[in-house]
Write a protein that holds these residues in place. Structure first.
Motif, mmCIF file in Angstrom:
data_model
loop_
_atom_site.group_PDB
_atom_site.id
_atom_site.type_symbol
_atom_site.label_atom_id
_atom_site.label_comp_id
_atom_site.label_asym_id
_atom_site.label_seq_id
_atom_site.Cartn_x
_atom_site.Cartn_y
_atom_site.Cartn_z
ATOM 1 N N ALA A 8 4.623 -8.291 4.355
ATOM 2 C CA ALA A 8 3.922 -7.179 3.707
ATOM 3 C C ALA A 8 2.760 -6.699 4.569
ATOM 4 C CB ALA A 8 3.429 -7.604 2.326
ATOM 5 N N ILE A 9 2.002 -7.622 5.139
ATOM 6 C CA ILE A 9 0.877 -7.256 6.006
ATOM 7 C C ILE A 9 1.388 -6.510 7.237
ATOM 8 C CG2 ILE A 9 -0.905 -8.195 7.531
ATOM 9 C CD1 ILE A 9 -1.324 -10.397 5.379
ATOM 10 N N ALA A 10 2.462 -7.001 7.839
ATOM 11 C CA ALA A 10 3.032 -6.339 9.019
ATOM 12 C C ALA A 10 3.503 -4.928 8.677
ATOM 13 C CB ALA A 10 4.188 -7.166 9.573
ATOM 14 N N CYS A 11 4.100 -4.754 7.509
ATOM 15 C CA CYS A 11 4.552 -3.418 7.086
ATOM 16 C C CYS A 11 3.378 -2.464 6.906
ATOM 17 C CB CYS A 11 5.363 -3.515 5.795
ATOM 18 S SG CYS A 11 6.995 -4.235 6.027
ATOM 19 N N TRP A 12 2.321 -2.928 6.251
ATOM 20 C CA TRP A 12 1.142 -2.078 6.057
ATOM 21 C C TRP A 12 0.499 -1.701 7.385
ATOM 22 C CZ3 TRP A 12 -0.040 0.951 2.324
ATOM 23 C CH2 TRP A 12 0.354 0.647 1.036
ATOM 24 N N CYS A 13 0.386 -2.676 8.288
ATOM 25 C CA CYS A 13 -0.210 -2.394 9.600
ATOM 26 C C CYS A 13 0.626 -1.365 10.352
ATOM 27 C CB CYS A 13 -0.336 -3.672 10.412
ATOM 28 S SG CYS A 13 -1.600 -4.790 9.793
ATOM 29 N N THR A 14 1.942 -1.520 10.318
ATOM 30 C CA THR A 14 2.832 -0.567 10.983
ATOM 31 C C THR A 14 2.714 0.808 10.354
ATOM 32 O OG1 THR A 14 4.362 -2.349 11.523
ATOM 33 C CG2 THR A 14 5.237 -0.115 11.595
ATOM 34 N N PHE A 15 2.651 0.868 9.037
ATOM 35 C CA PHE A 15 2.535 2.141 8.324
ATOM 36 C C PHE A 15 1.276 2.893 8.751
ATOM 37 C CE2 PHE A 15 0.728 4.351 4.601
ATOM 38 C CZ PHE A 15 1.713 5.311 4.412
ATOM 39 N N PHE A 16 0.136 2.229 8.731
ATOM 40 C CA PHE A 16 -1.112 2.896 9.095
ATOM 41 C C PHE A 16 -1.173 3.227 10.579
ATOM 42 C CE2 PHE A 16 -2.480 1.192 4.996
ATOM 43 C CZ PHE A 16 -2.966 2.364 4.442
ATOM 44 N N ASN A 17 -0.636 2.363 11.431
ATOM 45 C CA ASN A 17 -0.609 2.653 12.850
ATOM 46 C C ASN A 17 0.278 3.870 13.127
ATOM 47 O OD1 ASN A 17 -1.290 2.118 15.570
ATOM 48 N ND2 ASN A 17 0.712 1.192 15.857
ATOM 49 N N HIS A 18 1.380 4.001 12.419
ATOM 50 C CA HIS A 18 2.279 5.141 12.608
ATOM 51 C C HIS A 18 1.610 6.430 12.141
ATOM 52 C CE1 HIS A 18 6.194 6.611 13.706
ATOM 53 N NE2 HIS A 18 6.229 7.343 12.614
ATOM 54 N N GLN A 19 0.836 6.372 11.067
ATOM 55 C CA GLN A 19 0.078 7.545 10.623
ATOM 56 C C GLN A 19 -0.877 8.002 11.717
ATOM 57 O OE1 GLN A 19 -2.032 6.448 7.067
ATOM 58 N NE2 GLN A 19 -0.463 7.307 5.754
ATOM 59 N N THR A 20 -1.522 7.054 12.370
ATOM 60 C CA THR A 20 -2.441 7.378 13.461
ATOM 61 C C THR A 20 -1.698 8.089 14.582
ATOM 62 O OG1 THR A 20 -3.772 5.451 12.916
ATOM 63 C CG2 THR A 20 -4.083 6.392 15.098
ATOM 64 N N HIS A 21 -0.515 7.632 14.880
ATOM 65 C CA HIS A 21 0.307 8.252 15.917
ATOM 66 C C HIS A 21 0.585 9.717 15.578
ATOM 67 C CE1 HIS A 21 3.656 8.935 18.645
ATOM 68 N NE2 HIS A 21 4.423 9.216 17.618
#
Length: 52
Positions: A8-21
């Motif tokens: 779950a933590i990895a998914c959230w981190c990926t989600f927010f990092n992708h938004q930044t992209h």
């Protein structure tokens, strides 16, 4: 920490990092057509507690 929690933590981190992209892509495109988007650095936008 459970495996589910780590996933779950990895998914959230990926989600927010992708938004930044994608925000970076939009800022680049707007800049290319001459639109000044101003300050986009989140740390510069968040007021300090001493400023409040």
């Amino acid at each position: 920490m459970s495996v589910q929690t780590r996933i779950a933590i990895a998914c959230w981190c990926t989600f927010f990092n992708h938004q930044t992209h994608h925000r970076g892509q939009v800022i680049t495109l707007l800049s290319q057509v001459g639109i000044d988007v101003g300050v986009t650095d989140l740390l510069a936008i968040i007021p300090n507690e001493t400023d409040a």
